[in-house]
Design a protein around this motif. Structure first.
Motif, PDB file in Angstrom:
ATOM      1  N   LEU A 139      -3.934  -4.461 -18.044  1.00 54.18           N
ATOM      2  CA  LEU A 139      -5.268  -5.056 -18.068  1.00 54.18           C
ATOM      3  C   LEU A 139      -5.648  -5.512 -19.479  1.00 54.18           C
ATOM      4  CD1 LEU A 139      -8.080  -5.637 -16.737  1.00 54.18           C
ATOM      5  CD2 LEU A 139      -8.712  -3.321 -17.468  1.00 54.18           C
TER       6      LEU A 139
ATOM      7  N   ARG B  35     -13.624  -5.653 -17.489  1.00 53.51           N
ATOM      8  CA  ARG B  35     -12.563  -6.057 -16.544  1.00 53.51           C
ATOM      9  C   ARG B  35     -12.633  -7.548 -16.249  1.00 53.51           C
ATOM     10  NH1 ARG B  35     -11.870  -1.481 -11.826  1.00 53.51           N
ATOM     11  NH2 ARG B  35     -10.688  -0.026 -13.107  1.00 53.51           N
TER      12      ARG B  35
ATOM     13  N   ASP C  17      -9.691  -9.914 -17.284  1.00 60.98           N
ATOM     14  CA  ASP C  17      -9.004 -10.609 -16.202  1.00 60.98           C
ATOM     15  C   ASP C  17      -9.035 -12.117 -16.438  1.00 60.98           C
ATOM     16  OD1 ASP C  17      -8.225  -8.369 -14.845  1.00 60.98           O
ATOM     17  OD2 ASP C  17      -9.929  -8.395 -13.445  1.00 60.98           O
TER      18      ASP C  17
END
Length: 105
Positions: A60, A97, A101
């Motif tokens: 990630l 996130r 992403d």
């Protein structure tokens, strides 16, 4: 030698006592260092809070899993950028996130 403009204040550069440095910091408005010691969660805490494996969080963040593992095991110190990343992941995991992403796209 690269020049970036401005002038050098030799009195400040040659300060010899802590009192001089403290006085100059007050005058410049740079004496508030509380942000430098702001707490941050540990890498393991962040990872566990996000319910991720070391591999998943490494993927990630784009950080090698061995590096993340070293951070968790305390083998390597955390520089300020890593501390900031941990604070962001710890305080705003959903936003982090989404942002991370997007970087993978």
């Amino acid at each position: 030698m690269a020049r970036h403009g401005g002038t050098i204040d030799r009195d400040k550069v040659n300060a010899t006592t802590e009192a001089d440095i403290d006085r100059q910091a007050r005058e410049d408005g740079t004496n508030d260092t509380s942000h430098l010691s702001a707490p941050y969660p540990t890498p393991a805490t962040v990872r566990k809070t996000l319910h991720m494996t070391q591999k998943q969080i490494a993927d990630l963040t784009g950080i090698p899993v061995a590096t993340w593992r070293n951070w968790e095991q305390g083998r390597v110190g955390l520089d300020p950028a890593v501390q900031a990343l941990l604070r962001i992941l710890g305080r705003e995991p959903d936003a982090a996130r989404r942002a991370l992403d997007m970087a993978a796209e």
